[in-house]
Design a protein around this motif. Structure first.
Motif, mmCIF file in Angstrom:
data_model
loop_
_atom_site.group_PDB
_atom_site.id
_atom_site.type_symbol
_atom_site.label_atom_id
_atom_site.label_comp_id
_atom_site.label_asym_id
_atom_site.label_seq_id
_atom_site.Cartn_x
_atom_site.Cartn_y
_atom_site.Cartn_z
ATOM 1 N N LYS A 179 34.869 54.486 40.543
ATOM 2 C CA LYS A 179 35.389 53.282 41.199
ATOM 3 C C LYS A 179 34.620 52.047 40.721
ATOM 4 N N LYS A 180 33.327 52.206 40.564
ATOM 5 C CA LYS A 180 32.505 51.098 40.065
ATOM 6 C C LYS A 180 32.940 50.713 38.645
ATOM 7 N N GLN A 181 33.168 51.710 37.798
ATOM 8 C CA GLN A 181 33.593 51.441 36.425
ATOM 9 C C GLN A 181 34.949 50.741 36.395
ATOM 10 N N ALA A 182 35.838 51.131 37.308
ATOM 11 C CA ALA A 182 37.152 50.484 37.379
ATOM 12 C C ALA A 182 37.011 49.015 37.726
ATOM 13 N N LEU A 183 36.140 48.716 38.677
ATOM 14 C CA LEU A 183 35.899 47.314 39.053
ATOM 15 C C LEU A 183 35.269 46.535 37.913
ATOM 16 N N GLU A 184 34.317 47.160 37.214
ATOM 17 C CA GLU A 184 33.662 46.491 36.081
ATOM 18 C C GLU A 184 34.681 46.182 34.990
ATOM 19 N N SER A 185 35.587 47.134 34.752
ATOM 20 C CA SER A 185 36.621 46.922 33.740
ATOM 21 C C SER A 185 37.557 45.794 34.144
ATOM 22 N N TRP A 186 37.912 45.766 35.410
ATOM 23 C CA TRP A 186 38.789 44.723 35.934
ATOM 24 C C TRP A 186 38.156 43.344 35.757
ATOM 25 N N GLU A 203 35.829 49.856 51.159
ATOM 26 C CA GLU A 203 35.864 50.808 52.270
ATOM 27 C C GLU A 203 35.547 52.219 51.775
ATOM 28 N N PHE A 204 36.126 52.577 50.617
ATOM 29 C CA PHE A 204 35.834 53.882 50.036
ATOM 30 C C PHE A 204 34.348 54.016 49.737
ATOM 31 N N ALA A 205 33.762 52.963 49.165
ATOM 32 C CA ALA A 205 32.339 52.983 48.827
ATOM 33 C C ALA A 205 31.485 53.182 50.072
ATOM 34 N N LEU A 206 31.865 52.521 51.148
ATOM 35 C CA LEU A 206 31.105 52.629 52.397
ATOM 36 C C LEU A 206 31.196 54.042 52.973
ATOM 37 N N ILE A 207 32.419 54.577 53.045
ATOM 38 C CA ILE A 207 32.613 55.921 53.612
ATOM 39 C C ILE A 207 31.929 56.977 52.744
ATOM 40 N N ALA A 208 32.158 56.900 51.435
ATOM 41 C CA ALA A 208 31.600 57.906 50.529
ATOM 42 C C ALA A 208 30.079 57.862 50.506
ATOM 43 N N LEU A 226 22.947 54.468 46.548
ATOM 44 C CA LEU A 226 22.723 53.127 47.099
ATOM 45 C C LEU A 226 22.930 52.058 46.026
ATOM 46 N N LYS A 227 22.476 52.343 44.797
ATOM 47 C CA LYS A 227 22.667 51.393 43.695
ATOM 48 C C LYS A 227 24.154 51.200 43.398
ATOM 49 N N ILE A 228 24.893 52.306 43.339
ATOM 50 C CA ILE A 228 26.331 52.222 43.044
ATOM 51 C C ILE A 228 27.052 51.472 44.156
ATOM 52 N N SER A 260 26.382 47.813 43.917
ATOM 53 C CA SER A 260 27.089 47.266 42.760
ATOM 54 C C SER A 260 28.565 47.069 43.076
ATOM 55 N N ILE A 261 29.180 48.036 43.767
ATOM 56 C CA ILE A 261 30.598 47.929 44.140
ATOM 57 C C ILE A 261 30.810 46.743 45.078
ATOM 58 N N PHE A 262 29.918 46.578 46.044
ATOM 59 C CA PHE A 262 30.049 45.448 46.966
ATOM 60 C C PHE A 262 29.888 44.121 46.242
ATOM 61 N N SER A 263 28.942 44.060 45.298
ATOM 62 C CA SER A 263 28.724 42.825 44.538
ATOM 63 C C SER A 263 29.931 42.518 43.654
ATOM 64 N N LEU A 264 30.439 43.530 42.949
ATOM 65 C CA LEU A 264 31.609 43.347 42.091
ATOM 66 C C LEU A 264 32.830 42.950 42.919
ATOM 67 N N SER A 265 32.988 43.573 44.081
ATOM 68 C CA SER A 265 34.134 43.262 44.942
ATOM 69 C C SER A 265 34.106 41.809 45.389
#
Length: 438
Positions: free
Chosen positions: A294-301, A328-333, A403-405, A408-413
Motif C-alpha cells: 500500500k505504501k508503494q502504491a501511494l509512493e507511485s501515485w 484506515e487500512f494502515a491503522l487497522i493493519a 511503525l515506519k511504514i 510513511s503511509i500517513f505522511s504520503l496520504s
C-alpha cells in the motif's frame, strides 16, 4: 476488505460450485453477499471470450482437460470484449479437489483418484521414506503451466490461491514451479486438507516455496485421513505454514474431509496450541507485506505527479476516499501487527528459563550439572537464542518496521490529499475561465 478465516473457507468452497464464464463469485460478509470477482476461465474447458489465445496457453488448457484438472480463474473485472488483461488488478485461482461421484462423472473420478491421487500418494511416501523421487503426475504439471499462463496473461495483477484435497497437491506443485518474478506477485495461498507434497519437490522447488512460507497456509485436520505424510510436530518439511486445526469429530470420514471438523470463534479458526506461534507470525508477516505494498502504491501515485491529466480528470471525492481508505487500512493493519507482536514477545519471554527448570526437575538427584543440561539441549538445537532471543528480536524488528511504514503511509496520504485539493482548485479555476470565454 479484510477476510477472516471463515470467509476464506467460504471462498475455497466455491471451487465445487458449477460456474460459467462471466458468473460472479459471491460470499457472505457481515450477512451481505459480496462479489469477490468474476469467472474468467475454467480449467479443463475450451477457452471462452478470447482470453486464452497463445499457443502455450492452449497447450496448458488441453493438458488440463486430458488429465482432469478442475478449477477457476476469477478476476476483479468482468471479462468482456473491451476488457484488457493488463487492467486486471486482482486474480483468485481456485483448484477443485477430487471428483467423488463415480456414478455421475466416472471419467473425472478415475482421472482424479486412480490416475492422480493414488500414484501421487505412492510417490510422496517413496520420496519421504526411501529418498526416491520420480516425476510428478501430469495433472500437477498441467496445474503449474496454467498458473504461469495466468500470471503472464494478467501481468499487473496480484494473485491469491485457494485449494482443497487434490487441488492442494496441484497448488503445492504450482507454487514450487514459480520463479521469483512470479512469487513476488503472490498475496496468499490457502491449502485445505491436502497430502504433503514437500518430500516430492526438487531442491529448487523447495527453495521457492520456502521463500514465501509465511504467505502459504497449509490447514490440516488430523482426523482427516487424506492429510498424510505431515509431521506430527514442528513446521519444517511442509509447503508453507502448517496450521493444525483443533477440530471436532463429526463421525463421518467424508464430512470430516470436507471441512466438517472446522470450528470458528468470531470468524477465526480454532487452532491447536502447537501451531499458534507459527500461524500468528506468518499472518503478521503477511499483513506487514500488504502494508508495504500500500505504501508503494501511494509512493507511485505521488511520483506520477498530481498535476497529470489522469488525476485532474479523476473524481475528487473518489480520490480522497481512496486515500482515506488506505489510511484506515494502515491503522487497522498496524494495530493488529503490533498487538500480535506484543503478545508473542510476552509469550516467548521466560521460555528458556521454564525449559531449564523443567530439565532440572527431570534430572533432580543425579550428578547432572547445569552445563550438562545446556549442552544436551544445544545438541538438539535448543538454545536461549533459538528458543527465545531470536524470536523476540524478530518480533521487535517487525514492530519497528511496521511503525515506519504506518508513519510513511500517513505522511504520503497527507501530501496526496493536499495535492488533490490543489488540483481540484486548479480544475475549478480552469472551468470558470472556460465558462467565461464561452
Amino acid at each position: 476488505m479484510v477476510i477472516n478465516d471463515e470467509q476464506k473457507n467460504d471462498i475455497a468452497w466455491k471451487e465445487y460450485t458449477k460456474y460459467n464464464v462471466g458468473d460472479g463469485v459471491r460470499i457472505d460478509i457481515n450477512n451481505r453477499k459480496k462479489t469477490i470477482g468474476y469467472v474468467s476461465e475454467i480449467f479443463g474447458q475450451a477457452p471462452e471470450k478470447d482470453m486464452v489465445s497463445s499457443l502455450e496457453d492452449l497447450e496448458a488448457r488441453l493438458q488440463g482437460a486430458l488429465t482432469g484438472l478442475n478449477g477457476y480463474i476469477v478476476t476483479d473485472k468482468e471479462i468482456t470484449q473491451e476488457t484488457r488483461p493488463e487492467d486486471v488488478q486482482k486474480v483468485t485461482i481456485l483448484f477443485e479437489g477430487s471428483e467423488a461421484k463415480f456414478d455421475q462423472n466416472f471419467r473425472g473420478a478415475v482421472e482424479d483418484w486412480v490416475l492422480t491421487d493414488a500414484p501421487t500418494a505412492i510417490q510422496i511416501s517413496m520420496a519421504k521414506r526411501l529418498g526416491i523421487k520420480t516425476g510428478k503426475i501430469s495433472q500437477l504439471d498441467a496445474a503449474s503451466k496454467e498458473v504461469k499462463a495466468a500470471m503472464d496473461r494478467y501481468p499487473n495483477a496480484r494473485f491469491k490461491f485457494y485449494a482443497h484435497s487434490l487441488g492442494g497437491l496441484n497448488l503445492q506443485a504450482s507454487l514450487g514451479s514459480l520463479e521469483d518474478k512470479y512469487l513476488n506477485r503472490v498475496d496468499g495461498a490457502y491449502i485445505y486438507e491436502a497430502p504433503n507434497l514437500y518430500p516430492l519437490l526438487s531442491d529448487e522447488e523447495k527453495k521457492q516455496v520456502d521463500k514465501i512460507k509465511y504467505k502459504i497456509y497449509n490447514y490440516i485436520d488430523k482426523r482427516d485421513i487424506v492429510t498424510w505424510e505431515h509431521s506430527k510436530e514442528g513446521n519444517e518439511g511442509v509447503v508453507g505454514t502448517l496450521v493444525r486445526i483443533d477440530s471436532k469429530d463429526v463421525g463421518d470420514l467424508g464430512k470430516q474431509h470436507m471441512w466438517g471438523g472446522y470450528d470458528y470463534k468470531a470468524g477465526y479458526l480454532n487452532v491447536k496450541e502447537e501451531s499458534l506461534d507459527d500461524y500468528r507470525l506468518a499472518r503478521v508477516k503477511q499483513a506487514k507485506e500488504q502494508l508495504q505494498l500500500k505504501k508503494q502504491a501511494l509512493e507511485s501515485w505521488k511520483k506520477r505527479g498530481l498535476s497529470g491529466r489522469d488525476l485532474i480528470s479523476m473524481d475528487t471525492i473518489q480520490a480522497i476516499r481512496i486515500v482515506e481508505s488506505l489510511k484506515e487500512f494502515a491503522l487497522i493493519a498496524s494495530d493488529y501487527i503490533l498487538a500480535v507482536c506484543d503478545f508473542g514477545i510476552a509469550d516467548v519471554k521466560g521460555t528458556w528459563e521454564t525449559l531449564l527448570a523443567s530439565c532440572r526437575s527431570t534430572v533432580s538427584g543425579s550428578r547432572c550439572r547445569e552445563s550438562d543440561i545446556v549442552n544436551a539441549l544445544a545438541q538438539v538445537g535448543a538454545t536461549k537464542e533459538t528458543i527465545e532471543i531470536n524470536r523476540i528480536t524478530e518480533l521487535e524488528k517487525i514492530k519497528k518496521d511496521t511503525l515506519k511504514i504506518k508513519d510513511s503511509i500517513f505522511s504520503l496520504s497527507t501530501d496526496i490529499a493536499k495535492g488533490i485539493a490543489t488540483v481540484a482548485a486548479t480544475d475549478i479555476a480552469l472551468a470558470s475561465q472556460l465558462q467565461l470565454q464561452w
